[in-house]
Scaffold this motif. Structure first.
Motif, mmCIF file in Angstrom:
data_model
loop_
_atom_site.group_PDB
_atom_site.id
_atom_site.type_symbol
_atom_site.label_atom_id
_atom_site.label_comp_id
_atom_site.label_asym_id
_atom_site.label_seq_id
_atom_site.Cartn_x
_atom_site.Cartn_y
_atom_site.Cartn_z
ATOM 1 N N THR A 54 0.829 -1.198 0.000
ATOM 2 C CA THR A 54 0.000 0.000 0.000
ATOM 3 C C THR A 54 0.867 1.252 0.000
ATOM 4 O O THR A 54 1.759 1.397 0.841
ATOM 5 C CB THR A 54 -0.922 0.029 1.241
ATOM 6 O OG1 THR A 54 -1.673 -1.188 1.298
ATOM 7 C CG2 THR A 54 -1.874 1.210 1.183
ATOM 8 N N TRP A 93 -1.511 -1.405 -4.091
ATOM 9 C CA TRP A 93 -2.678 -0.544 -3.889
ATOM 10 C C TRP A 93 -2.174 0.890 -3.768
ATOM 11 O O TRP A 93 -1.411 1.210 -2.861
ATOM 12 C CB TRP A 93 -3.458 -0.931 -2.646
ATOM 13 C CG TRP A 93 -4.663 -0.043 -2.485
ATOM 14 C CD1 TRP A 93 -4.745 1.081 -1.719
ATOM 15 C CD2 TRP A 93 -5.920 -0.194 -3.135
ATOM 16 N NE1 TRP A 93 -5.998 1.639 -1.850
ATOM 17 C CE2 TRP A 93 -6.747 0.887 -2.716
ATOM 18 C CE3 TRP A 93 -6.451 -1.133 -4.017
ATOM 19 C CZ2 TRP A 93 -8.051 1.047 -3.158
ATOM 20 C CZ3 TRP A 93 -7.758 -0.965 -4.450
ATOM 21 C CH2 TRP A 93 -8.536 0.105 -4.022
ATOM 22 N N ASP A 123 -8.198 4.892 -5.925
ATOM 23 C CA ASP A 123 -8.305 5.659 -4.683
ATOM 24 C C ASP A 123 -7.632 7.012 -4.886
ATOM 25 O O ASP A 123 -6.422 7.082 -5.127
ATOM 26 C CB ASP A 123 -7.635 4.889 -3.545
ATOM 27 C CG ASP A 123 -8.024 5.414 -2.167
ATOM 28 O OD1 ASP A 123 -8.933 6.251 -2.084
ATOM 29 O OD2 ASP A 123 -7.399 4.975 -1.188
#
Length: 216
Positions: A54, A93, A123
């Protein structure tokens, strides 16, 4: 973490080691970064092998060097965009964060948002500039102004924007599979967040930064 030449294959091993240790302790490592070192795919591969999954990537100038010069003080569009491509290619991510400064980079939002949606970024965080450190002069965007910017910038062929939640200082939306969060500065959370000082005391998290205590 020591600096390294972005064009070099030689980068510090500190961050991969930290990621491995965090993983070994059963936690989820998240890296918030300007992304300049992540322009080297081999370095991103090393981080992924260490357990990183991430990344929050700051991209304040979008696709244009002159906007990075205005907001971040250096022309680095190619490095930032290569970092984004590396993260997406290696399936980490990736949250893309952009600080919006009135009259500086807000007019670029439609082009950049379209680029992010085309690349499949899932995102996106858009924030108003904060009055802390070397902040840009002028009144920052309110939440209403940020939402108006977002709605105007969304490509015509994008899925409709749907509100999904928020708070007094943030609003959450979804466009198809993409989550978009708006945050208006300041979001201090002083009653619920703090930092541990070297002498072992807790103090508010961001007030010292707003006062520019460390002169950055």
């Amino acid at each position: 973490i020591k600096e390294c030449d972005w064009s070099s294959d030689v980068c510090s091993s500190d961050l991969p080691d930290i990621v491995r240790r965090v993983r070994a302790l059963g936690h989820l490592p998240v890296v918030l970064t300007n992304g300049l070192k992540l322009g080297r795919r081999s370095y991103v591969e090393t981080l992924k092998a260490a357990g990183l999954r991430t990344v929050h990537l700051s991209i304040n100038g979008g696709l244009r060097d002159e906007l990075y010069e205005a907001v971040d003080g250096m022309p680095c569009a190619a490095r930032k965009l290569q970092a984004l491509e590396n993260l997406l290619a290696l399936r980490l991510w990736t949250t893309v964060g952009m600080i919006l400064v009135p009259g500086v980079n807000d007019g670029h939002l439609p082009a950049f948002l379209g680029h992010l949606l085309d690349r499949g970024v899932r995102d996106i965080h858009l924030r108003s500039v904060g009055a802390m450190g070397r902040h840009m002069p002028g009144e920052p965007f309110s939440l209403d102004a940020l939402e108006a910017l977002l709605r105007a910038a969304l490509p015509p062929d994008a899925p409709p924007l749907a509100a999904t939640g928020g708070s007094a200082s943030s609003r959450d939306f979804r466009s198809g599979r993409t989550v978009i969060q708006l945050t208006a500065w300041p979001d201090l959370g002083s009653r619920s967040r703090g930092r541990l000082t070297p002498d072992g005391y807790l103090e508010p998290f961001l007030e010292n930064a707003i006062a520019n205590q460390f002169r950055y």
